[in-house]
Design an enzyme around this catalytic site. Sequence first.
Site, PDB file in Angstrom:
ATOM      1  N   CYS A  81       0.722  -1.331   0.091  1.00  0.00           N
ATOM      2  CA  CYS A  81      -0.179   0.217   0.046  1.00  0.00           C
ATOM      3  C   CYS A  81       1.325   1.035   0.024  1.00  0.00           C
ATOM      4  O   CYS A  81       2.105   0.796   0.791  1.00  0.00           O
ATOM      5  CB  CYS A  81      -0.879  -0.307   1.057  1.00  0.00           C
ATOM      6  SG  CYS A  81      -2.185  -1.112   1.153  1.00  0.00           S
ATOM      7  N   CYS A 158      -2.971  -9.470   6.157  1.00  0.00           N
ATOM      8  CA  CYS A 158      -2.637  -7.879   4.898  1.00  0.00           C
ATOM      9  C   CYS A 158      -4.477  -7.532   4.859  1.00  0.00           C
ATOM     10  O   CYS A 158      -5.176  -7.895   4.990  1.00  0.00           O
ATOM     11  CB  CYS A 158      -2.502  -8.804   3.974  1.00  0.00           C
ATOM     12  SG  CYS A 158      -2.664  -6.870   2.741  1.00  0.00           S
ATOM     13  N   CYS A 407      -4.672  -0.673 -16.990  1.00  0.00           N
ATOM     14  CA  CYS A 407      -3.636  -1.045 -15.682  1.00  0.00           C
ATOM     15  C   CYS A 407      -2.471   0.192 -15.656  1.00  0.00           C
ATOM     16  O   CYS A 407      -2.108   0.792 -15.096  1.00  0.00           O
ATOM     17  CB  CYS A 407      -3.885  -2.296 -15.268  1.00  0.00           C
ATOM     18  SG  CYS A 407      -2.008  -2.889 -15.793  1.00  0.00           S
TER      19      CYS A 407
END
Length: 451
Positions: A81, A158, A407
């Site tokens: 992240c 996670c 993406c």
Amino acid sequence: MPEKNQVCTAEITGLTSEGSGVCRVDGMAVFVPGTAVGDVAEIKIVKVLKSYAFGIAQRILTPSPDRITDSCPVYNKCGGCLLRHITYEAECRTKEGIVRDAFERIGGLTPEYDAFMGAESTERYRNKAQYPLAVQNGKAVCGFYAPRSHRVIPVADCALQPGIFSDIISSILEYINDKKLTVYDETSNTGIIRHIYLRRGAHSGEIMVCLVVRKDISRQLSALCRSLTEKYTDIKSIVMNINPSKTNVILGDNCVTLWGSDTISDTMCGNTVEISPLSFYQVNTVQAERLYAKALEYAAPKGSETIADLYCGAGTIGLSMAARAAKIVGVEVIPQAVENAKENALRNGITNAEFHCGDAGEVFGRLRRQGCKPDIIVIDPPRKGCSQETVEVIADAAPEKIVMISCNPSTAARDAKLLSERGYSVDKVCGVDLFPRTGHVECVVLMTKKE
Ligand code: SAH
């Protein structure tokens, strides 16, 4: 120009796609990780290059209104992240800006932008995890890599993964440590177990456990299969993937099913889909369904069209459009994914779809020479985008519409620009967040043939 070790006060005015804050010091852009737009910080310059520099925030003097405190215990260590320190609203604003910026600066384009599609769930949204292993303090551990490194940061749970993944990895680690199975070491290319790879159908709940190993150890895994499947009844498939190469590519070509079925099934846009370990499948099912719905809205077929689905994976996009088209022609390079696509069509009673294996540009070029003339081409390439040749073949096919899913906004903008130079107008772009809390963002682009 700023100098190394100089300490200065500056306001963060931007955020990069790598999640780093940006400020200006003596006219130069300075990247400061872990900061947020609006932070006023005391920054120490640590590296100065020709046109930009890097700094670290020693103190936040005035925190940005976007800042939040995050509960992930490894946020500052793990490379997964990047945006947990800002509100989700600020994250969406940032990602929308990244998409626009790419189309404006790289593409030189001025499309209309549809409202950015943020996600409802920003936690536990993934259906797939690949955990590298390492030995730390004499024990096998698994987790995720630290940023720009292959140092494993152990992660117990996670927040992006289904909770059950944490239980499964701890059971597997216990087995590895009990049985003294060895962990793969990249530098010496020794040891056996490389990755634990898990997949879970978001709608079906079916779980696939895949152990990536350097060589066949199926006999040593039979007791593991028994205990896992007794404990976790949603496991439908246990696979051993053999990857003997000294490489940082995670999966090898050879999969051996140790228990249960070779695939798991899930539903995507109402179709049942079978997924092999080697097939691409969008990691955020809920947002992928919204993304594909947007692609269908852009493609807007009336029923009589032939639609080419290039880079089709297991066929999910084409199959979601099949009821609205005369014919679907999919092309994909991974043979197992093509097999999945064909089976997925059969399973859902879709008879107007065909799938071909090979490079998108090469195979589609051959199909064209054999008379295939799509009215709409959907492309969904990997991060590096389309090759120049593939762009040419697509432009030569002259479909009425091209819908690109990507993406990577930078390569999407580059490829859209190439198509805009070959007779297409880039009408609409919509950013979609498939990867909340990380630096990644997806986009859909509508291009139509100019009169
Ligand atoms: N459209 C699918 C897959 C998109 S990901 C989905 O939404 O699920 C990109 C896909 O392109 C992957 O399946 C990958 O295997 C495939 N691919 C990568 N390079 C390719 C190439 N040169 N030709 C055809 N397919 C390729």
